[in-house]
Design a protein around this motif. Structure first.
Motif, PDB file in Angstrom:
ATOM      1  N   GLU A 291      -6.762 -40.928  -8.152  1.00 12.68           N
ATOM      2  CA  GLU A 291      -5.324 -41.157  -8.036  1.00 12.68           C
ATOM      3  C   GLU A 291      -4.643 -40.111  -7.161  1.00 12.68           C
ATOM      4  OE1 GLU A 291      -3.804 -41.248 -11.962  1.00 12.68           O
ATOM      5  OE2 GLU A 291      -4.924 -43.040 -12.569  1.00 12.68           O
ATOM      6  N   LYS A 292      -5.067 -38.855  -7.253  1.00 12.75           N
ATOM      7  CA  LYS A 292      -4.388 -37.758  -6.553  1.00 12.75           C
ATOM      8  C   LYS A 292      -5.038 -37.410  -5.218  1.00 12.75           C
ATOM      9  CE  LYS A 292      -3.111 -35.824 -11.040  1.00 12.75           C
ATOM     10  NZ  LYS A 292      -3.267 -34.683 -11.979  1.00 12.75           N
ATOM     11  N   GLY A 293      -6.106 -38.074  -4.895  1.00 14.46           N
ATOM     12  CA  GLY A 293      -6.774 -37.788  -3.642  1.00 14.46           C
ATOM     13  C   GLY A 293      -7.619 -36.528  -3.744  1.00 14.46           C
ATOM     14  N   GLU A 294      -7.901 -35.919  -2.595  1.00 17.56           N
ATOM     15  CA  GLU A 294      -8.748 -34.727  -2.601  1.00 17.56           C
ATOM     16  C   GLU A 294      -7.971 -33.518  -3.131  1.00 17.56           C
ATOM     17  OE1 GLU A 294     -11.558 -31.994   0.356  1.00 17.56           O
ATOM     18  OE2 GLU A 294     -10.413 -33.688   1.168  1.00 17.56           O
ATOM     19  N   LEU A 295      -8.579 -32.815  -4.091  1.00 20.75           N
ATOM     20  CA  LEU A 295      -8.001 -31.590  -4.635  1.00 20.75           C
ATOM     21  C   LEU A 295      -8.734 -30.402  -4.033  1.00 20.75           C
ATOM     22  CD1 LEU A 295      -7.616 -32.550  -8.417  1.00 20.75           C
ATOM     23  CD2 LEU A 295      -5.886 -32.615  -6.619  1.00 20.75           C
ATOM     24  N   ARG A 296      -7.975 -29.422  -3.577  1.00 21.16           N
ATOM     25  CA  ARG A 296      -8.577 -28.251  -2.948  1.00 21.16           C
ATOM     26  C   ARG A 296      -9.329 -27.414  -3.985  1.00 21.16           C
ATOM     27  NH1 ARG A 296      -3.371 -27.814  -1.611  1.00 21.16           N
ATOM     28  NH2 ARG A 296      -3.243 -25.806  -2.686  1.00 21.16           N
ATOM     29  N   PRO A 297     -10.427 -26.765  -3.580  1.00 24.63           N
ATOM     30  CA  PRO A 297     -11.166 -25.905  -4.526  1.00 24.63           C
ATOM     31  C   PRO A 297     -10.303 -24.796  -5.123  1.00 24.63           C
ATOM     32  CG  PRO A 297     -12.508 -26.365  -2.600  1.00 24.63           C
ATOM     33  CD  PRO A 297     -11.144 -26.918  -2.302  1.00 24.63           C
ATOM     34  N   ASP A 298      -9.350 -24.259  -4.333  1.00 22.82           N
ATOM     35  CA  ASP A 298      -8.529 -23.173  -4.882  1.00 22.82           C
ATOM     36  C   ASP A 298      -7.556 -23.678  -5.949  1.00 22.82           C
ATOM     37  OD1 ASP A 298      -6.743 -24.542  -3.320  1.00 22.82           O
ATOM     38  OD2 ASP A 298      -6.267 -22.874  -1.987  1.00 22.82           O
ATOM     39  N   GLU A 299      -7.471 -25.021  -6.151  1.00 21.05           N
ATOM     40  CA  GLU A 299      -6.662 -25.566  -7.226  1.00 21.05           C
ATOM     41  C   GLU A 299      -7.448 -25.645  -8.534  1.00 21.05           C
ATOM     42  OE1 GLU A 299      -3.719 -28.897  -6.473  1.00 21.05           O
ATOM     43  OE2 GLU A 299      -5.011 -29.120  -4.713  1.00 21.05           O
ATOM     44  N   PHE A 300      -8.714 -26.035  -8.448  1.00 24.34           N
ATOM     45  CA  PHE A 300      -9.456 -26.281  -9.684  1.00 24.34           C
ATOM     46  C   PHE A 300     -10.521 -25.230 -10.008  1.00 24.34           C
ATOM     47  CE2 PHE A 300     -11.728 -28.757  -6.442  1.00 24.34           C
ATOM     48  CZ  PHE A 300     -13.049 -28.433  -6.680  1.00 24.34           C
ATOM     49  N   ILE A 301     -11.028 -24.496  -9.012  1.00 25.08           N
ATOM     50  CA  ILE A 301     -12.041 -23.485  -9.311  1.00 25.08           C
ATOM     51  C   ILE A 301     -11.482 -22.366 -10.192  1.00 25.08           C
ATOM     52  CG2 ILE A 301     -13.524 -21.697  -8.318  1.00 25.08           C
ATOM     53  CD1 ILE A 301     -14.661 -24.457  -8.083  1.00 25.08           C
ATOM     54  N   PRO A 302     -10.278 -21.800  -9.907  1.00 24.36           N
ATOM     55  CA  PRO A 302      -9.732 -20.769 -10.816  1.00 24.36           C
ATOM     56  C   PRO A 302      -9.542 -21.288 -12.241  1.00 24.36           C
ATOM     57  CG  PRO A 302      -8.555 -20.748  -8.726  1.00 24.36           C
ATOM     58  CD  PRO A 302      -9.421 -21.972  -8.711  1.00 24.36           C
ATOM     59  N   VAL A 303      -9.102 -22.556 -12.374  1.00 26.17           N
ATOM     60  CA  VAL A 303      -8.933 -23.125 -13.713  1.00 26.17           C
ATOM     61  C   VAL A 303     -10.280 -23.238 -14.408  1.00 26.17           C
ATOM     62  CG1 VAL A 303      -8.163 -25.141 -15.010  1.00 26.17           C
ATOM     63  CG2 VAL A 303      -6.872 -24.393 -13.011  1.00 26.17           C
ATOM     64  N   ALA A 304     -11.284 -23.662 -13.656  1.00 26.38           N
ATOM     65  CA  ALA A 304     -12.630 -23.771 -14.230  1.00 26.38           C
ATOM     66  C   ALA A 304     -13.147 -22.427 -14.699  1.00 26.38           C
ATOM     67  CB  ALA A 304     -13.580 -24.380 -13.190  1.00 26.38           C
ATOM     68  N   GLU A 305     -12.846 -21.361 -13.943  1.00 28.25           N
ATOM     69  CA  GLU A 305     -13.307 -20.020 -14.331  1.00 28.25           C
ATOM     70  C   GLU A 305     -12.586 -19.522 -15.573  1.00 28.25           C
ATOM     71  OE1 GLU A 305     -12.677 -17.819 -10.745  1.00 28.25           O
ATOM     72  OE2 GLU A 305     -14.727 -18.139 -10.035  1.00 28.25           O
ATOM     73  N   GLU A 306     -11.295 -19.788 -15.658  1.00 29.04           N
ATOM     74  CA  GLU A 306     -10.511 -19.292 -16.781  1.00 29.04           C
ATOM     75  C   GLU A 306     -10.835 -20.029 -18.077  1.00 29.04           C
ATOM     76  OE1 GLU A 306      -6.678 -20.007 -15.256  1.00 29.04           O
ATOM     77  OE2 GLU A 306      -6.909 -18.578 -13.608  1.00 29.04           O
ATOM     78  N   THR A 307     -11.216 -21.287 -17.987  1.00 32.15           N
ATOM     79  CA  THR A 307     -11.441 -22.098 -19.183  1.00 32.15           C
ATOM     80  C   THR A 307     -12.906 -22.192 -19.584  1.00 32.15           C
ATOM     81  OG1 THR A 307     -11.583 -24.103 -17.829  1.00 32.15           O
ATOM     82  CG2 THR A 307      -9.412 -23.506 -18.703  1.00 32.15           C
ATOM     83  N   GLY A 308     -13.808 -21.702 -18.724  1.00 30.37           N
ATOM     84  CA  GLY A 308     -15.227 -21.783 -19.040  1.00 30.37           C
ATOM     85  C   GLY A 308     -15.907 -23.023 -18.518  1.00 30.37           C
ATOM     86  N   VAL A 309     -15.121 -23.944 -17.925  1.00 29.54           N
ATOM     87  CA  VAL A 309     -15.719 -25.151 -17.357  1.00 29.54           C
ATOM     88  C   VAL A 309     -16.633 -24.793 -16.187  1.00 29.54           C
ATOM     89  CG1 VAL A 309     -15.210 -27.420 -16.328  1.00 29.54           C
ATOM     90  CG2 VAL A 309     -13.713 -26.480 -18.077  1.00 29.54           C
ATOM     91  N   ILE A 310     -16.405 -23.615 -15.608  1.00 30.57           N
ATOM     92  CA  ILE A 310     -17.193 -23.197 -14.447  1.00 30.57           C
ATOM     93  C   ILE A 310     -18.679 -23.121 -14.776  1.00 30.57           C
ATOM     94  CG2 ILE A 310     -17.014 -20.725 -14.916  1.00 30.57           C
ATOM     95  CD1 ILE A 310     -16.822 -22.449 -11.463  1.00 30.57           C
ATOM     96  N   ILE A 311     -19.013 -22.886 -16.045  1.00 29.88           N
ATOM     97  CA  ILE A 311     -20.431 -22.793 -16.425  1.00 29.88           C
ATOM     98  C   ILE A 311     -21.117 -24.148 -16.225  1.00 29.88           C
ATOM     99  CG2 ILE A 311     -22.014 -22.328 -18.330  1.00 29.88           C
ATOM    100  CD1 ILE A 311     -19.854 -20.430 -19.435  1.00 29.88           C
ATOM    101  N   THR A 312     -20.491 -25.189 -16.766  1.00 27.32           N
ATOM    102  CA  THR A 312     -21.034 -26.541 -16.574  1.00 27.32           C
ATOM    103  C   THR A 312     -20.989 -26.942 -15.109  1.00 27.32           C
ATOM    104  OG1 THR A 312     -20.283 -27.157 -18.786  1.00 27.32           O
ATOM    105  CG2 THR A 312     -20.800 -28.948 -17.273  1.00 27.32           C
ATOM    106  N   LEU A 313     -19.861 -26.664 -14.465  1.00 28.13           N
ATOM    107  CA  LEU A 313     -19.701 -27.024 -13.059  1.00 28.13           C
ATOM    108  C   LEU A 313     -20.704 -26.283 -12.184  1.00 28.13           C
ATOM    109  CD1 LEU A 313     -18.138 -28.490 -10.838  1.00 28.13           C
ATOM    110  CD2 LEU A 313     -16.499 -26.584 -10.840  1.00 28.13           C
ATOM    111  N   GLY A 314     -20.877 -24.986 -12.425  1.00 28.77           N
ATOM    112  CA  GLY A 314     -21.796 -24.192 -11.613  1.00 28.77           C
ATOM    113  C   GLY A 314     -23.233 -24.655 -11.743  1.00 28.77           C
ATOM    114  N   ASN A 315     -23.644 -24.985 -12.958  1.00 30.95           N
ATOM    115  CA  ASN A 315     -25.014 -25.489 -13.153  1.00 30.95           C
ATOM    116  C   ASN A 315     -25.206 -26.832 -12.441  1.00 30.95           C
ATOM    117  OD1 ASN A 315     -25.790 -23.286 -14.701  1.00 30.95           O
ATOM    118  ND2 ASN A 315     -25.210 -24.260 -16.640  1.00 30.95           N
TER     119      ASN A 315
END
Length: 647
Positions: free
Chosen positions: A431-455
């Motif tokens: 719906e929102k089109g392409e989201l820039r990495p600097d929008e979602f990567i910091p959120v992923a790091e702060e919430t711990g989602v980065i672990i699943t995403l990184g793997n």
């Protein structure tokens, strides 16, 4: 008699003023019964004076009336007052004067009736009233036995003397009976008093114990200031008592490097640091402020202020105090803190909202790099909603395969051939089109989602690389949170095994921020994978601290010079000299040096001349999907000349 006197002396021992005040209250709690007794006594005296028309009885009756009226009026007035412990003895003396005066007058009226041999009916009436009053008051006033027994004696002794004075057989027998009644009623008074005194003392002790337990339950044992329960109590009290023209400031502090102190120096030293922080906060806080350790390494200060400027001054002083180095057990420690501040009623109408606002302000202070003060702003709430929305959608995106891996080539500056691809994640939201990495990567790091995403990124990159020629490797960026997660190395092992990829073809890129908090665990992670053959690259070189120390300590095979030295606004002779120094060091240590952010042929020639052997940037190619990466490699292999002629 000796036993009774001993118990009477015990009752007159100095008693705690609070106990005395409570017992004294029993004398004034029932003014109605006092009034009934006064009416009976006055009525009998008036009747005796009227029937006998004896001048002495008339005078005695008038005095009794005056005393009775004064006592009842005083009792009604004092009964509405709160008897303070420090005033207990004063009110006890006032009661004694009235009680003893009334008792002696009743006893004298009865004694006069007997001694003057007035009408027999009058004698029976006055003696009965004196006896009933004396015995009844011994129980009613047992809370103060000296008063009860004093009234007993004063009302009955004149009657006994008068009976013996007349000397008839009946009177003598009655006198003996009344005499024996005195010690019996004394015993009753003392027994009642003992029970009352013990009950009140036990109640006081239990109340004091409960108060001490409550204080302990609200106090942090490490720092001596309030804990979370104590904070909640104080917050409620302060919010209810807050004047309309004042504000309530809530300052939330989180120590920045406390975990490092605990891990390296141990919990005893960590506890000393917490105690010292509490001491410094106490010194900086206004006198009426409440300080609490909210848990772990977080502290909260709550105080009344006049204006926001005062809150800014307090926060600035607190940050400065916490940031001062500590000297503990010969160790010099610097901790630092992040501070979030919210004001009531400016930022919230109640305590719960105030806490949320301060917590959100603290979050922004920490995201901003720490060692700073952040005041709540309404925009923070909108940002938090946005971040939570991204977090939820990102978790779902991983499940729905909305994420893709793009690959940007890393090129040999001498031959122009592709040596590796850097794996970069892309999110194409339906719906929102392409989201820039600097929008979602910091959120992923702060919430711990980065672990699943990184793997997931590592796994997808390894599978893509397995389809490429064996001389081409893949580089994957690792987040510090991903590395510190339990089983981090095992996740890399699994990705390599599932893809069937030689570990030497995987490069893991890390930044210097990784080493600021957790050298030991990071070292174990890197050593384990290096032994397996995985290569490590230091990304964004030159933007952090102590880079040379990290290069010497950890098994890096590649250094990536940050784009700010290549294409940034401050590019010049200094940046060129830095690149040359890094390239010379890399050559000596047999490390690859990658120049990032290459966009023009002039930049390519400059970094190649400075000694860099690899380059990456839009000049060569943007990040492309995996199928285009395969096409680039295929076309390169089909040509006899390098795909990109480097000038």
């Amino acid at each position: 008699m000796q036993t009774l006197l001993a118990r009477l002396r015990e009752g007159n021992d100095p008693v705690d003023d609070r106990v005395r005040a409570l017992l004294l209250g029993t004398l004034y709690t029932q003014p109605t019964s006092l009034a009934i007794g006064a009416i009976n006594g006055v009525a009998s005296a008036v009747i005796a004076a009227y029937v006998t028309d004896n001048r002495l009885l008339v005078v005695a009756s008038i005095l009794l009336i005056l005393i009775a009226v004064t006592r009842v009026a005083l009792s009604h007035w004092i009964g509405r007052q709160t008897i303070l412990p420090e005033h207990a003895r004063r009110w006890e003396t006032a009661y004694e004067i009235g009680a003893f005066s009334y008792s002696i007058m009743l006893g004298l009226i009865a004694a006069l009736s007997i001694g003057l041999q007035v009408n027999g009916h009058v004698q029976v009436m006055t003696v009965a009233v004196a006896l009933c009053y004396g015995t009844g008051i011994a129980a009613r006033n047992a809370g103060r036995p000296n008063i009860a027994i004093g009234q007993l004696f004063l009302s009955l002794v004149p009657v006994i003397i008068a009976l013996f004075y007349v000397g008839s057989l009946a009177y003598i027998v009655l006198a003996i009976t009344v005499t024996l009644l005195v010690p019996a009623m004394m015993s009753i008074s003392l027994n009642v008093f003992g029970t009352l005194r013990q009950s009140i003392t036990e109640a006081q002790n239990n109340a004091e114990l409960a108060e001490r337990m409550q204080i302990l339950a609200r106090t942090d044992v490490v720092t001596g200031i309030a804990n979370r329960a104590g904070l909640n109590h104080e917050l409620t009290e302060k919010s209810l008592a807050l004047p309309a023209d004042r504000k309530l400031m809530l300052l939330w502090a989180d120590l920045d490097r406390f975990k490092e102190v605990n891990d390296t120096l141990g919990h005893p030293v960590g506890d000393k640091v917490l105690a010292e922080v509490a001491k410094r906060l106490t010194e900086q806080a206004p006198k009426s402020a409440t300080l609490a350790r909210f848990g772990g390494d977080e502290f909260i200060m709550v105080c009344e202020i006049d204006a926001r400027k005062q809150a800014e001054d307090i926060a600035s002083h607190v940050l400065g105090e916490i940031s001062r180095p500590f000297r503990l057990d010969g160790e010099r420690l610097t901790v630092g803190a992040s501070l979030g501040v919210a004001l009531l009623p400016d930022d919230g109408a109640d305590i719960a909202t105030l806490m949320q606002c301060a917590d959100l302000a603290l979050y922004h202070a920490k995201v901003g790099g720490g060692q700073t003060v952040s005041f709540f702003d309404a925009a923070m709430t909108r940002d938090l909603v946005r971040r939570r929305e991204i977090e939820a959608e990102l978790r779902a995106a991983i499940q729905r395969d909305e994420l893709s891996i793009f690959f940007q080539p890393i090129v040999d500056l001498e031959t122009g051939r592709i040596r590796a691809f850097e794996a970069l994640v892309r999110w194409f939201h339906p719906e929102k089109g392409e989201l820039r990495p600097d929008e979602f990567i910091p959120v992923a790091e702060e919430t711990g989602v980065i672990i699943t995403l990184g793997n997931w990124i590592t796994s997808q990159a390894a599978k893509a690389c397995a389809q490429w020629p064996e001389d081409v490797s893949v580089a994957v960026n690792l987040s510090p949170a991903q590395i510190r997660a339990p089983g981090a190395a095992l996740g890399i092992h699994n990705a390599l095994r599932e893809a069937g990829l030689d570990p030497s073809r995987l490069e893991l890129e890390v930044t210097e921020s990784l080493f600021l908090d957790d050298d030991e665990n990071t070292g174990r992670f890197m050593d384990e994978l290096s032994a397996l053959g995985v290569r490590f690259a230091l990304d964004d070189f030159g933007t952090g601290f102590s880079s040379l120390g990290y290069i010497n300590k950890f098994p890096f095979k590649k250094i990536k010079v940050d784009r700010s030295f290549v294409s940034g606004p401050n590019v010049g002779r200094k940046s060129e000299a830095i690149i040359r120094a890094v390239a010379k060091m890399g050559s000596t240590l047999e490390m690859d040096i990658v120049a990032e952010g290459l966009e023009t042929v002039e930049q390519v020639n400059a970094v190649r001349d400075a000694g860099c052997n690899l380059g990456q940037g839009y000049y060569f190619s943007r990040a492309v999907p995996d199928y285009l990466a395969v096409m680039l490699l295929a076309r390169e292999r089909d040509e006899h000349e390098p795909r990109q002629q480097v000038l």
